[in-house]
Design a protein around this motif. Structure first.
Motif, PDB file in Angstrom:
ATOM      1  N   MET A   1       0.803  -1.192   0.000  1.00  0.00           N
ATOM      2  CA  MET A   1       0.000   0.000   0.000  1.00  0.00           C
ATOM      3  C   MET A   1       0.852   1.265   0.000  1.00  0.00           C
ATOM      4  O   MET A   1       0.404   2.299   0.439  1.00  0.00           O
ATOM      5  N   GLY A   2       2.078   1.165  -0.390  1.00  0.00           N
ATOM      6  CA  GLY A   2       2.905   2.357  -0.486  1.00  0.00           C
ATOM      7  C   GLY A   2       3.738   2.615   0.753  1.00  0.00           C
ATOM      8  O   GLY A   2       3.922   1.762   1.594  1.00  0.00           O
ATOM      9  N   SER A   3       4.205   3.861   0.855  1.00  0.00           N
ATOM     10  CA  SER A   3       5.150   4.211   1.914  1.00  0.00           C
ATOM     11  C   SER A   3       4.505   4.274   3.298  1.00  0.00           C
ATOM     12  O   SER A   3       5.206   4.268   4.297  1.00  0.00           O
ATOM     13  N   LYS A   4       3.198   4.345   3.374  1.00  0.00           N
ATOM     14  CA  LYS A   4       2.497   4.408   4.669  1.00  0.00           C
ATOM     15  C   LYS A   4       1.644   3.163   4.910  1.00  0.00           C
ATOM     16  O   LYS A   4       0.606   3.223   5.572  1.00  0.00           O
ATOM     17  N   ASP A   5       2.081   2.033   4.404  1.00  0.00           N
ATOM     18  CA  ASP A   5       1.382   0.762   4.588  1.00  0.00           C
ATOM     19  C   ASP A   5       1.228   0.481   6.080  1.00  0.00           C
ATOM     20  O   ASP A   5       2.136   0.746   6.870  1.00  0.00           O
ATOM     21  N   ILE A   6       0.079  -0.037   6.483  1.00  0.00           N
ATOM     22  CA  ILE A   6      -0.181  -0.310   7.896  1.00  0.00           C
ATOM     23  C   ILE A   6      -0.295  -1.799   8.206  1.00  0.00           C
ATOM     24  O   ILE A   6      -0.770  -2.187   9.262  1.00  0.00           O
ATOM     25  N   GLY A   7       0.146  -2.655   7.287  1.00  0.00           N
ATOM     26  CA  GLY A   7       0.104  -4.093   7.528  1.00  0.00           C
ATOM     27  C   GLY A   7      -0.921  -4.777   6.647  1.00  0.00           C
ATOM     28  O   GLY A   7      -1.748  -4.137   6.001  1.00  0.00           O
ATOM     29  N   ASP A   8      -0.860  -6.104   6.664  1.00  0.00           N
ATOM     30  CA  ASP A   8      -1.715  -6.889   5.781  1.00  0.00           C
ATOM     31  C   ASP A   8      -3.039  -7.302   6.411  1.00  0.00           C
ATOM     32  O   ASP A   8      -4.032  -7.468   5.719  1.00  0.00           O
ATOM     33  N   ILE A   9      -3.047  -7.506   7.726  1.00  0.00           N
ATOM     34  CA  ILE A   9      -4.248  -8.000   8.394  1.00  0.00           C
ATOM     35  C   ILE A   9      -4.510  -7.130   9.615  1.00  0.00           C
ATOM     36  O   ILE A   9      -3.631  -6.955  10.463  1.00  0.00           O
ATOM     37  N   ASP A  10      -5.718  -6.596   9.714  1.00  0.00           N
ATOM     38  CA  ASP A  10      -6.116  -5.784  10.852  1.00  0.00           C
ATOM     39  C   ASP A  10      -6.742  -6.694  11.903  1.00  0.00           C
ATOM     40  O   ASP A  10      -7.319  -7.724  11.582  1.00  0.00           O
ATOM     41  N   GLY A  11      -6.618  -6.308  13.156  1.00  0.00           N
ATOM     42  CA  GLY A  11      -7.300  -7.037  14.213  1.00  0.00           C
ATOM     43  C   GLY A  11      -6.426  -8.008  14.984  1.00  0.00           C
ATOM     44  O   GLY A  11      -6.918  -8.704  15.870  1.00  0.00           O
ATOM     45  N   TYR A  12      -5.145  -8.083  14.670  1.00  0.00           N
ATOM     46  CA  TYR A  12      -4.220  -8.912  15.454  1.00  0.00           C
ATOM     47  C   TYR A  12      -3.781  -8.025  16.608  1.00  0.00           C
ATOM     48  O   TYR A  12      -2.981  -7.112  16.428  1.00  0.00           O
ATOM     49  N   TYR A  13      -4.318  -8.241  17.764  1.00  0.00           N
ATOM     50  CA  TYR A  13      -4.271  -7.338  18.912  1.00  0.00           C
ATOM     51  C   TYR A  13      -2.896  -6.723  19.151  1.00  0.00           C
ATOM     52  O   TYR A  13      -1.904  -7.443  19.293  1.00  0.00           O
ATOM     53  N   LEU A  14      -2.856  -5.396  19.159  1.00  0.00           N
ATOM     54  CA  LEU A  14      -1.667  -4.576  19.435  1.00  0.00           C
ATOM     55  C   LEU A  14      -0.565  -4.688  18.387  1.00  0.00           C
ATOM     56  O   LEU A  14       0.543  -4.203  18.607  1.00  0.00           O
ATOM     57  N   HIS A  15      -0.820  -5.308  17.262  1.00  0.00           N
ATOM     58  CA  HIS A  15       0.212  -5.565  16.260  1.00  0.00           C
ATOM     59  C   HIS A  15      -0.177  -5.061  14.871  1.00  0.00           C
ATOM     60  O   HIS A  15      -1.341  -5.112  14.492  1.00  0.00           O
ATOM     61  N   ALA A  16       0.826  -4.646  14.131  1.00  0.00           N
ATOM     62  CA  ALA A  16       0.720  -4.552  12.680  1.00  0.00           C
ATOM     63  C   ALA A  16       1.263  -5.884  12.177  1.00  0.00           C
ATOM     64  O   ALA A  16       2.352  -6.306  12.561  1.00  0.00           O
ATOM     65  N   LEU A  17       0.494  -6.556  11.373  1.00  0.00           N
ATOM     66  CA  LEU A  17       0.844  -7.908  10.961  1.00  0.00           C
ATOM     67  C   LEU A  17       1.182  -7.934   9.478  1.00  0.00           C
ATOM     68  O   LEU A  17       0.405  -7.458   8.651  1.00  0.00           O
ATOM     69  N   GLU A  18       2.327  -8.483   9.169  1.00  0.00           N
ATOM     70  CA  GLU A  18       2.773  -8.669   7.788  1.00  0.00           C
ATOM     71  C   GLU A  18       2.648 -10.156   7.467  1.00  0.00           C
ATOM     72  O   GLU A  18       3.283 -10.988   8.113  1.00  0.00           O
ATOM     73  N   ALA A  19       1.793 -10.503   6.522  1.00  0.00           N
ATOM     74  CA  ALA A  19       1.565 -11.897   6.152  1.00  0.00           C
ATOM     75  C   ALA A  19       2.446 -12.261   4.959  1.00  0.00           C
ATOM     76  O   ALA A  19       2.488 -11.527   3.966  1.00  0.00           O
TER      77      ALA A  19
END
Length: 102
Positions: A1-19
């Motif tokens: 999602m570009g330079s401000k990507d926030i991770g691949d999956i939302d809802g993994y508690y307290l984490h930005a998750l890269e799948a």
């Protein structure tokens, strides 16, 4: 999602998750990306979920760097101590539940 990507999956508690599900696994790249995305997402921790080849997702790995893991464990320890201080019986029941869970 570009330079401000926030991770691949939302809802993994307290984490930005890269799948990741790739033939060649490069943990250092995944963790660097997850940590950057945690900052962008306003989350305290970044991690990568890495799928094993020819296995289901449940057989994969959740990976974070040691510095992040230490911060996570410190937070867990402090929060458990706080819960013990204000609601020891609740803490005890949760501790018992999680020790016996499989």
């Amino acid at each position: 999602m570009g330079s401000k990507d926030i991770g691949d999956i939302d809802g993994y508690y307290l984490h930005a998750l890269e799948a990741k599900a790739e033939k060649t696994i490069t943990l250092s790249d995944y963790i660097a990306q997850a940590n950057r995305e945690a900052v962008h997402a306003g989350q305290p921790f970044g991690c990568a979920v890495v799928k094993r080849r020819m296995k289901g997702v449940q057989d994969g790995y959740v990976v974070r760097d040691v510095a992040t893991d230490v911060r996570l464990m410190n937070r867990l320890q402090e929060m458990e101590g706080a819960l013990q201080d204000v609601a020891f019986d609740r803490w005890y029941a949760l501790d018992k539940q999680h020790r016996s869970s499989s």
